[in-house]
Scaffold this motif. Structure first.
Motif, mmCIF file in Angstrom:
data_model
loop_
_atom_site.group_PDB
_atom_site.id
_atom_site.type_symbol
_atom_site.label_atom_id
_atom_site.label_comp_id
_atom_site.label_asym_id
_atom_site.label_seq_id
_atom_site.Cartn_x
_atom_site.Cartn_y
_atom_site.Cartn_z
ATOM 1 N N PRO A 630 23.079 8.263 -19.769
ATOM 2 C CA PRO A 630 22.239 8.116 -18.580
ATOM 3 C C PRO A 630 22.993 7.405 -17.459
ATOM 4 O O PRO A 630 23.699 6.427 -17.703
ATOM 5 N N ARG A 631 22.831 7.889 -16.248
ATOM 6 C CA ARG A 631 23.571 7.388 -15.093
ATOM 7 C C ARG A 631 22.789 6.320 -14.355
ATOM 8 O O ARG A 631 21.571 6.249 -14.444
ATOM 9 N N THR A 664 14.290 18.145 -17.959
ATOM 10 C CA THR A 664 13.442 17.094 -17.394
ATOM 11 C C THR A 664 14.314 15.903 -17.055
ATOM 12 O O THR A 664 15.051 15.392 -17.917
ATOM 13 N N LEU A 665 14.260 15.469 -15.809
ATOM 14 C CA LEU A 665 14.990 14.282 -15.372
ATOM 15 C C LEU A 665 14.035 13.094 -15.399
ATOM 16 O O LEU A 665 12.970 13.126 -14.763
ATOM 17 N N VAL A 666 14.409 12.084 -16.137
ATOM 18 C CA VAL A 666 13.612 10.866 -16.243
ATOM 19 C C VAL A 666 14.277 9.787 -15.407
ATOM 20 O O VAL A 666 15.470 9.506 -15.575
ATOM 21 N N VAL A 667 13.522 9.183 -14.482
ATOM 22 C CA VAL A 667 14.049 8.172 -13.577
ATOM 23 C C VAL A 667 13.339 6.856 -13.866
ATOM 24 O O VAL A 667 12.107 6.770 -13.752
ATOM 25 N N GLU A 706 18.038 9.847 -16.918
ATOM 26 C CA GLU A 706 18.236 10.415 -18.246
ATOM 27 C C GLU A 706 17.764 11.866 -18.250
ATOM 28 O O GLU A 706 16.713 12.189 -17.685
ATOM 29 N N LEU A 707 18.535 12.725 -18.883
ATOM 30 C CA LEU A 707 18.150 14.131 -19.020
ATOM 31 C C LEU A 707 17.526 14.374 -20.385
ATOM 32 O O LEU A 707 18.065 13.962 -21.411
ATOM 33 N N GLY A 739 27.262 18.634 -13.866
ATOM 34 C CA GLY A 739 28.230 17.702 -13.313
ATOM 35 C C GLY A 739 27.573 16.492 -12.673
ATOM 36 O O GLY A 739 26.649 15.895 -13.229
ATOM 37 N N ALA A 740 28.032 16.150 -11.475
ATOM 38 C CA ALA A 740 27.597 14.933 -10.796
ATOM 39 C C ALA A 740 26.120 14.980 -10.428
ATOM 40 O O ALA A 740 25.561 16.046 -10.168
ATOM 41 N N LEU A 741 25.504 13.797 -10.403
ATOM 42 C CA LEU A 741 24.127 13.646 -9.949
ATOM 43 C C LEU A 741 24.149 13.042 -8.551
ATOM 44 O O LEU A 741 24.792 12.012 -8.317
#
Length: 749
Positions: A630-631, A664-667, A706-707, A739-741
Motif C-alpha cells: 500500500p502506498r 477496489t481502491l481503499v483510501v 490499498e488495492l 504502475g504509479a498512483l
C-alpha cells in the motif's frame, strides 16, 4: 477526390435528390406516401413489392425474391393483404428463431450449446443479453413465455472465481474494452423479466425468485462499481450502440476509458426501470429495501431529466462526458429518447417536443443523429426496426400521431422490400446494402433478426390494434392510415388463439388520431368503436441525413506563468470543466489552479451544428504516491482529491473480451473514515490512466492506498464457455500491469 472526402456529399445527394420534399422542409409539409396503395403491394424508389392471397397463406414477391408464407396461429384481417402477409411473415420468422441449441465461434469453439432458446438472427446463432431482452420486452414475453424464460435464464450466472462471494448476476456480453463495466447495460435483462414474474404456475414462481435474486445482486454490484454519487448517474456505454467508432468521438477508437467514465441516457433509463422493478418486487415480498429502491429510482429520474436534456435543441442527449468534464454532446439517439419517454422520465411537454425535433426521412428514423462523417453505415446512417418500434411506443405514450404513422409505415416497408425482418437498413434508401466505397453498408445485416421480428409483432398487436399486455385495448391509430388498413371496410380484426379484437371505423374522421370509444363484447371477443380526436399539433423534423462537423484535435496550451493560454479557432468552442468558455475566437487565458482543469474543443458548423468534442486535456497540480502497495501520500491542503493509476491491460482487444480489470481502491486518511471506490482498467494497446476514485483529506494528513480485488465478467460461470479470448475456458482473469498512483485535487468541494 478520396472516398472519405466524397461520402458526406454523396449521402446528402441521395437523401435530397431522391426525395426533394424531405430536405429543407418539415415532415408535415412533405407529401406523404399514398397509404391506400399499400394494400396489394407498394412501389418504393424503383423497387416494387406485391402480395397474393393463397388459400393457406400468402405469396410475397419482394425485391429479394419470392416467398410463400403459411397461415399462422395469429392473423389480421384488414383491407391490406400486404399488412396481413407481413404479420404472418413475422410469426413464421419467430418460429425459425426457436432452436434446441445455439452456436457462436467465440463459445465452446463453435460447438453447439444445448439451449431451448431463441437465437438472435440468421447470422447471429447465439443468445445475447440485450438483443434477447429488447425482443422479449417488445413481444416475446407475451407470445412465448416459456421459451423466453429459458433464454433469459441462459444469461444468468453464479460466480466461479475462488474466494469471491457468490451471487446471481446478469451476464454482460463481450464488449468494449473487455465488457462490464465499460459496457454496463446488462440491466436491460430486467426490462424483459418484469413481464414473466406474475404468473401463478410453478415456472413463473421459480423465475420470479430467480429474477429477485439476480435483481438485488446485480443492482448492488452496479451501485458499488458503476454509480457516480456526485452526478447521481450510472457510468458506461450507450445501450446497443456499442460500436464506438459509429457514435462516439473517433479518438475513442483507441481510448475506451472515456466511455467507461461517461454517462449514457439509455443505460441510465434501464437502471431506472430496474430500480422500479426492485421497488415493486421488494414491496410484494415485504422487504425493507423497497423504500430505498424507491428513493434511488426517484433521484435517478430527476438526475436523468436534468443532465441529458438540451433545451436549445429540444432533445435529450445520447451521452455526456465524464464527471470531471461533463461536456454536452451534439449526439442524440432514438432508442435512448424513446426509453426516456416510455419510462415516464421525460415530462409530456418535453416528450412531444423531442419527438417532433428528432429528425426523420420518409424511409424511417435514424438511430443516431446527426450522422458522423467518414463512418461506415451500420448504426451511422441507418434505420433499425426494433428502435423504430420503441419510437412507436413513445409516440403512442404522448399521442404523437405523425410519428406513430411514420414508424408503422417504415416497419412495413422494410419487411416488405427485403422479404424478411432485417437487422437494419441504410437510412435514405431503406436498402439492405448501399455501395459507398469504404463506407458501404450496413456493414453487417442479418435476416430474421430477433428484435426486428418482435418489433413487427408488437407494431401489429399493440401499435395498430392497441392490445396491451394487461389485456386492455387502447388503439391510437392515425387517421392517415385509414385508407390502407380499412379501405372500403367498416372494420379490421385481430385474431389471436384465445381472443378476437375488432376495430370499427368512426362515423366521422374529423381529427388526426382514432382512439377507443364505446366497446362491446367481452375479453374473448371485443369490438371497439373508434372515435376521431384532434391532438396537439405535432410534426417531424426532416434533416435526418445531416452530417456533424468532424471532431477537432485536443486544445494546445501554452504556459505563460500564472496562466495557460489556449488558441481557439473561430469555428470552435472551448469547454473548460464541462462548461463553454467565453472566447473571442482567437485566444483564451485560463488561470492556473491547484486543482485539475480539463479542456476540450468542439467544432461548430456555420449553421450552428456541433461536432463531437475532441480529446480532453487536463492540467493541474499532481503528485505521485510513494512506495509499493500500500502506498502513502500526504494531503497538501483540505479538499477533495482524485486518485488514478497508470496501467496496461493487454488481456484482450479493445473492442471485445471479458477481462476489463476492475479493482477496489481503499483510501485510509488520518481523521477520515475509510473511503473506497472502483478503478476500471479496460483493454488497450498502450499505457493509460485508470478511472478515478474520489476521496476527502485534511491538510497534512497521511493517506494510505490499498488495492483489493474487484469483479469482472470472467468471474461468472457463464463465461466458462468463452473460448474467444482470455478469462474464459482458461479460468477467471482480473488483472493489469499497474504502475504509479497519481493524486490530483478536484474543484468539487
Amino acid at each position: 477526390m478520396n472516398q472519405a472526402a466524397r461520402s458526406p456529399r454523396l449521402f446528402t445527394r441521395i437523401a435530397c435528390g431522391i426525395a426533394v420534399a424531405w430536405c429543407g422542409a418539415t415532415f408535415a409539409q412533405a407529401a406523404g406516401p399514398d397509404a391506400g396503395a399499400w394494400q396489394h403491394g407498394l412501389d418504393w424508389r424503383g423497387r416494387s413489392v406485391s402480395v397474393e392471397t393463397l388459400p393457406d397463406g400468402f405469396r410475397l414477391h419482394a425485391v429479394a425474391g419470392e416467398r410463400t408464407i403459411a397461415r399462422q396461429a395469429m392473423s389480421s384481417d384488414t383491407a391490406s393483404p400486404l399488412f396481413d402477409a407481413l404479420f404472418a411473415l413475422a410469426q413464421a420468422e419467430l418460429r425459425e428463431a426457436q432452436v434446441a441449441s445455439i452456436t457462436d465461434g467465440a463459445f465452446d469453439n463453435g460447438r453447439p450449446i444445448p439451449c431451448p432458446c431463441f437465437e438472435t438472427g440468421e447470422k447471429w446463432r447465439y443468445v445475447w443479453t440485450r438483443d434477447l431482452s429488447y425482443a422479449a420486452d417488445l413481444a416475446l414475453a407475451r407470445l412465448e413465455p416459456e421459451r423466453t424464460r429459458a433464454s433469459l435464464r441462459f444469461k444468468l450466472s453464479q460466480v466461479r472465481a475462488p474466494g469471491v462471494a457468490n451471487g446471481l448476476y446478469v451476464a454482460q456480453d463481450t464488449g468494449s474494452g473487455g465488457s462490464w463495466p465499460i459496457s454496463s447495460d446488462r440491466v436491460v435483462w430486467f426490462l424483459a423479466a418484469r413481464h414473466l414474474i406474475d404468473g401463478t404456475d410453478a415456472d413463473s414462481r421459480r423465475f420470479a425468485d430467480e429474477t429477485w435474486h439476480a435483481l438485488t445482486d446485480t443492482l448492488a454490484q452496479d451501485r458499488a462499481h458503476v454509480f457516480d454519487a456526485r452526478s447521481g448517474l450510472y457510468r458506461g456505454e450507450t445501450s446497443y450502440l456499442d460500436w464506438r467508432e459509429q457514435s462516439y468521438p473517433r479518438w475513442t477508437a483507441n481510448d475506451v476509458g472515456f466511455i467507461a467514465q461517461s454517462f449514457a441516457l439509455s443505460t441510465n433509463v434501464l437502471q431506472y426501470e430496474a430500480l422500479r422493478l426492485a421497488q415493486r418486487m421488494a414491496s410484494q415480498r415485504g422487504d425493507a429495501r423497497a423504500n430505498e429502491y424507491a428513493r434511488q429510482a426517484q433521484a435517478l429520474k430527476v438526475a436523468i431529466d436534468h443532465a441529458f436534456w438540451r433545451e436549445d435543441r429540444g432533445l435529450y442527449m445520447s451521452y455526456i462526458g465524464t464527471d470531471a468534464h461533463p461536456v454536452p454532446f451534439e449526439a442524440y439517439d432514438l432508442l435512448g429518447l424513446s426509453l426516456a419517454i416510455d419510462s415516464g422520465i421525460a415530462p409530456s411537454d418535453r416528450a412531444r417536443r423531442a419527438l417532433s425535433r428528432y429528425p426523420a426521412l420518409e424511409s424511417g428514423s435514424p438511430v443516431i443523429w446527426p450522422q458522423q462523417p467518414d463512418t461506415a453505415i451500420y448504426h451511422n446512417r441507418a434505420i433499425w426496426p426494433f428502435v423504430g418500434a420503441y419510437s412507436l411506443r413513445a409516440a403512442r405514450a404522448v399521442d404523437h400521431a405523425p410519428r406513430i404513422a411514420h414508424e408503422i409505415r417504415s416497419l412495413m416497408r422494410g419487411a416488405a422490400l427485403a422479404g424478411s425482418n432485417m437487422e437494419n437498413f441504410e437510412l435514405t434508401t431503406q436498402a439492405v446494402h448501399v455501395d459507398d466505397g469504404a463506407l458501404s453498408g450496413p456493414v453487417v445485416n442479418s435476416r430474421r433478426q430477433l428484435w426486428s421480428v418482435a418489433a413487427y409483432l408488437d407494431m401489429v398487436i399493440e401499435g395498430v390494434f392497441g392490445l396491451g399486455e394487461d389485456g386492455r385495448v387502447q388503439p391510437k391509430l392515425p387517421v392517415e392510415l385509414v385508407p390502407m388498413l380499412f379501405g372500403q371496410r367498416d372494420r379490421i380484426v385481430l385474431h389471436l388463439p384465445d381472443r378476437r379484437v375488432t376495430l370499427r371505423t368512426p362515423v366521422s374522421l374529423d381529427g388526426d388520431l382514432l382512439v377507443a370509444g364505446r366497446t362491446q363484447g367481452d375479453a374473448s371477443d371485443l369490438t371497439v368503436e373508434l372515435v376521431a380526436t384532434k391532438t396537439q399539433k405535432a410534426t417531424l423534423a426532416s434533416d435526418a441525413a445531416r452530417f456533424a462537423p468532424a471532431s477537432p484535435e485536443a486544445p494546445v496550451l501554452r504556459d505563460d506563468g500564472a496562466q495557460w493560454n489556449v488558441s481557439v479557432p473561430r469555428d470552435m468552442h472551448l469547454y473548460v470543466n464541462g462548461r463553454r468558455a467565453i472566447t473571442n475566437g482567437t485566444a483564451f487565458a485560463l488561470d492556473k489552479q491547484p486543482y485539475a482543469q480539463c479542456l476540450s474543443l468542439i467544432r461548430v458548423a456555420a449553421d450552428g451544428l456541433e461536432s463531437l468534442h475532441g480529446p480532453t486535456r487536463c492540467v493541474g497540480d499532481e503528485s505521485t504516491a510513494d512506495g509499493a502497495w500500500p502506498r502513502r501520500w500526504t494531503a497538501p491542503r483540505d479538499g477533495r482529491f482524485d486518485a488514478r493509476v497508470d496501467f496496461e491491460n493487454h488481456h484482450g482487444p479493445i473492442n471485445t473480451g471479458i477481462t476489463a480489470a476492475v479493482k477496489t481502491l481503499v483510501v485510509a486518511c488520518k481523521d477520515e473514515p475509510e473511503q473506497t471506490g472502483t478503478l476500471v482498467m479496460p483493454h488497450g494497446e498502450m499505457r493509460q490512466r485508470s478511472s478515478a476514485v474520489s476521496f476527502r483529506a485534511r491538510a497534512g494528513a497521511e493517506c494510505r492506498f490499498e488495492l483489493r480485488d474487484g469483479f469482472n465478467m470472467s468471474y461468472l460461470a457463464h463465461f466458462a464457455h468463452y473460448t474467444g479470448g482470455q478469462g474464459g475456458a482458461d479460468g477467471p482473469l482480473n488483472a493489469a500491469d499497474i504502475g504509479a498512483l497519481h493524486v490530483t485535487e478536484t474543484r468539487t468541494p
